[in-house]
Design a protein around this motif. Structure first.
Motif, PDB file in Angstrom:
ATOM      1  N   LEU A  37       7.693   2.031  -8.679  1.00 37.94           N
ATOM      2  CA  LEU A  37       8.084   3.350  -9.159  1.00 37.94           C
ATOM      3  C   LEU A  37       6.983   3.954 -10.030  1.00 37.94           C
ATOM      4  CD1 LEU A  37      10.229   5.574  -9.441  1.00 37.94           C
ATOM      5  CD2 LEU A  37      11.164   4.301 -11.389  1.00 37.94           C
ATOM      6  N   TYR A  38       6.410   3.136 -10.892  1.00 39.71           N
ATOM      7  CA  TYR A  38       5.330   3.621 -11.760  1.00 39.71           C
ATOM      8  C   TYR A  38       4.150   4.113 -10.927  1.00 39.71           C
ATOM      9  CZ  TYR A  38       1.235   3.521 -14.774  1.00 39.71           C
ATOM     10  OH  TYR A  38       0.069   3.863 -15.421  1.00 39.71           O
ATOM     11  N   LEU A  39       3.711   3.292  -9.992  1.00 42.10           N
ATOM     12  CA  LEU A  39       2.575   3.685  -9.156  1.00 42.10           C
ATOM     13  C   LEU A  39       2.913   4.897  -8.309  1.00 42.10           C
ATOM     14  CD1 LEU A  39       1.285   0.187  -7.951  1.00 42.10           C
ATOM     15  CD2 LEU A  39       0.209   1.706  -9.628  1.00 42.10           C
ATOM     16  N   GLY A  40       4.124   4.902  -7.768  1.00 45.78           N
ATOM     17  CA  GLY A  40       4.542   5.998  -6.896  1.00 45.78           C
ATOM     18  C   GLY A  40       4.616   7.335  -7.593  1.00 45.78           C
ATOM     19  N   GLU A  41       4.879   7.310  -8.903  1.00 43.67           N
ATOM     20  CA  GLU A  41       4.924   8.549  -9.686  1.00 43.67           C
ATOM     21  C   GLU A  41       3.535   8.980 -10.150  1.00 43.67           C
ATOM     22  OE1 GLU A  41       9.375   8.110 -11.713  1.00 43.67           O
ATOM     23  OE2 GLU A  41       7.575   7.813 -12.923  1.00 43.67           O
TER      24      GLU A  41
END
Length: 229
Positions: A37-41
């Motif tokens: 989620l962190y990378l995707g955001e």
């Protein structure tokens, strides 16, 4: 293209990463849904591969949160679950396609290519314009029906411009989507690749296939091909 892989099986994750890198893609990996989620955001991916059975944050919740954050890049879900209900839940969460484990590497490649084409408005694997033809499946480029020899990075640069043909693509965007996170963003490598492509595709400068728009970036102009929106 820049691809996010969120998979908690280390062996499978490494297998996918190696395959995609061998095909010339920049790949970021996450072992759990929270890091995914962190990378995707944080990063502008072209496509994401998300396993449904993730620790810390399951795949369905991860996809829903990415869509809620208006991350619109295509998402391919991986699932070891055979029931149609699980596949439907993944698709309804915002995913675009699914692949059931175990799968063949060629099927993964084909599905990713299809998602990338659809996202850019191209139904066919072959993008044509005037004398230039780019086969995004075979990674083959021809000019006047003659093969053009390109390096991996040259091809990736051309393919990205082709999937966004008619649009100005900045050096920063090319860097973010085509190269790993530790790539030197202050280097002139992009300019070098563009220069090589121009010499190989338009040595006389008559076709003007790749133009520079001052302050905006590079633009691929394919004769007879309508610009993407």
């Amino acid at each position: 293209m820049r691809i996010l892989v969120v998979e908690d099986d280390p062996a499978l994750c490494q297998q996918i990463q190696r395959q995609l890198q061998a095909e010339g893609h920049a790949v970021d990996v996450a072992p759990d849904g929270r890091e995914g989620l962190y990378l995707g955001e944080e990063h502008p991916y072209d496509v994401a591969i998300v396993d449904l059975g993730l620790p810390l944050l399951d795949g369905v919740s991860l996809i829903r949160q990415l869509r809620a954050k208006e991350r619109h890049y295509p998402i391919l879900i991986l699932t070891a679950r055979g029931s149609w209900q699980d596949k439907v839940e993944g698709l309804e969460s915002g995913a675009d396609d699914y692949l059931t484990k175990p799968f063949h590497p060629e099927e993964l490649k084909a599905r990713l290519n299809a998602l990338l084409r659809r996202a850019s408005g191209h139904a066919s694997a072959v993008i044509r314009g005037g004398p230039l033809s780019i086969d995004t499946s075979a990674r083959r480029v021809t000019l006047d029906d003659q093969p053009v020899e390109l390096t991996g990075y040259e091809y990736q640069t051309l393919a990205y411009l082709a999937l966004h043909q008619g649009q100005a693509v900045s050096k920063t965007e090319l860097t973010e989507h085509l190269y790993d996170q530790d790539f030197d963003r202050d280097s002139n490598v992009i300019e070098v690749f563009i220069g090589r492509l121009r010499r190989k595709l338009d040595p006389d400068g008559q076709l003007k296939l790749i133009t520079t728009q001052r302050g905006l970036g590079y633009r691929l102009n394919l004769p007879g091909e309508p610009p993407t929106t």
